[in-house]
Design a protein around this motif. Structure first.
Motif, PDB file in Angstrom:
ATOM      1  N   LYS A  42       0.815  -1.211   0.000  1.00 23.39           N
ATOM      2  CA  LYS A  42       0.000   0.000   0.000  1.00 23.39           C
ATOM      3  C   LYS A  42       0.853   1.267   0.000  1.00 23.39           C
ATOM      4  O   LYS A  42       0.536   2.230  -0.704  1.00 23.39           O
ATOM      5  N   TRP A  43       1.935   1.271   0.777  1.00 22.49           N
ATOM      6  CA  TRP A  43       2.663   2.512   1.018  1.00 22.49           C
ATOM      7  C   TRP A  43       4.009   2.604   0.308  1.00 22.49           C
ATOM      8  O   TRP A  43       4.636   3.656   0.310  1.00 22.49           O
ATOM      9  N   PHE A  45       6.511   2.802  -3.033  1.00 27.12           N
ATOM     10  CA  PHE A  45       6.395   3.420  -4.356  1.00 27.12           C
ATOM     11  C   PHE A  45       6.577   2.331  -5.407  1.00 27.12           C
ATOM     12  O   PHE A  45       7.634   1.709  -5.496  1.00 27.12           O
ATOM     13  N   ASP A  57      -1.472   7.877  -6.364  1.00 29.41           N
ATOM     14  CA  ASP A  57      -0.330   7.223  -5.727  1.00 29.41           C
ATOM     15  C   ASP A  57       0.743   8.212  -5.275  1.00 29.41           C
ATOM     16  O   ASP A  57       1.823   7.805  -4.857  1.00 29.41           O
ATOM     17  N   THR A  60       2.831   7.989  -1.931  1.00 29.94           N
ATOM     18  CA  THR A  60       3.886   6.994  -1.746  1.00 29.94           C
ATOM     19  C   THR A  60       5.273   7.538  -2.069  1.00 29.94           C
ATOM     20  O   THR A  60       6.283   6.928  -1.694  1.00 29.94           O
ATOM     21  N   THR A  63       5.990   8.360   1.610  1.00 31.06           N
ATOM     22  CA  THR A  63       5.924   7.251   2.564  1.00 31.06           C
ATOM     23  C   THR A  63       6.999   6.198   2.299  1.00 31.06           C
ATOM     24  O   THR A  63       7.549   5.610   3.245  1.00 31.06           O
ATOM     25  N   ALA A  64       7.329   5.969   1.021  1.00 33.40           N
ATOM     26  CA  ALA A  64       8.329   4.951   0.692  1.00 33.40           C
ATOM     27  C   ALA A  64       9.708   5.292   1.247  1.00 33.40           C
ATOM     28  O   ALA A  64      10.525   4.400   1.483  1.00 33.40           O
TER      29      ALA A  64
END
Length: 218
Positions: A42-43, A45, A57, A60, A63-64
């Motif tokens: 989900k998080w 890339f 997206d 991400t 978050t990635a």
């Protein structure tokens, strides 16, 4: 040649952003361990997913940067951030350093994305942003002494040698990794993210006024 520390004698303050980034990375990794593959998918890339719907997206991209593929991945990244991030933060100031770190991380992600925008492999890790930190450190403190582990000995070496060898490894590995990733679609080290982040760090160090000489490490 394994870096284990550097000279912090000229550091003026507490690197609160560096410490916070390390804490966040560790916390997110512990969440990954608890929640498993669904959380990562989900998080992370994923280039192909971003290509299909960038707007959905886009989160991400950030978050990635705070996710990792294992304990060694996390530990290595946090060690480099611990050694080199505090001095770069001290030169920039905390707010500018945070901006610098995130922009370098984004540049790294897009460098890897440009190589293979249709890859379905999840990209995770702070490596690209930390590569930016290394680029800035190299320009700001080229003669700083970095303690490295050589066999059983600890040797102090100039930063331009330690980081220069690191850059050479990324460039040599990156040339091969482009073809390998395109042919096998297997996971591995995102060398082009390292290269992109490092180049971004060099550029940002100049553009954000990080080359002032008043606080150089001897």
């Amino acid at each position: 040649m394994f870096p284990i520390g550097d000279d912090n004698s000229a550091r003026r303050g507490t690197p609160v952003v560096t410490f916070a980034l390390i804490a966040i990375n560790v916390a997110v990794f512990l969440i990954e361990l608890q929640r498993g593959d669904a959380f990562v998918t989900k998080w992370a890339f994923i280039p192909a997913r971003f290509s299909n719907d960038p707007g959905a997206d886009v989160s991400t991209l950030i978050t990635a940067m705070f996710m990792h593929g294992g304990w060694m991945h996390l530990g290595g990244n946090m060690l480099y951030l611990w050694i080199f991030g505090d001095n770069v933060e001290d030169r920039f100031g905390s707010v500018r350093f945070l901006l610098f770190y995130l922009v370098a991380g984004l540049a790294a992600t897009f460098a890897q994305f440009a190589v293979n925008p249709e890859s379905a492999i999840p990209n995770v890790g702070a490596s690209g942003a930390i590569a930016g930190v290394l680029g800035a450190y190299l320009l700001m403190f080229p003669k700083a002494r970095v303690n490295v582990l050589l066999g059983r000995q600890v040797v102090a070496m100039p930063a331009f040698i330690v980081l220069g060898l690191w850059v050479a490894l990324q460039l040599v590995s990156g040339v091969g990794s482009i073809a390998d990733t395109a042919q096998t679609e297997q996971g591995g080290v995102a060398y082009m993210a390292h290269v992109g982040g490092f180049i971004a760090g060099l550029f940002l160090a100049v553009a954000m006024g990080g080359l002032r000489k008043s606080n150089d490490i001897a």
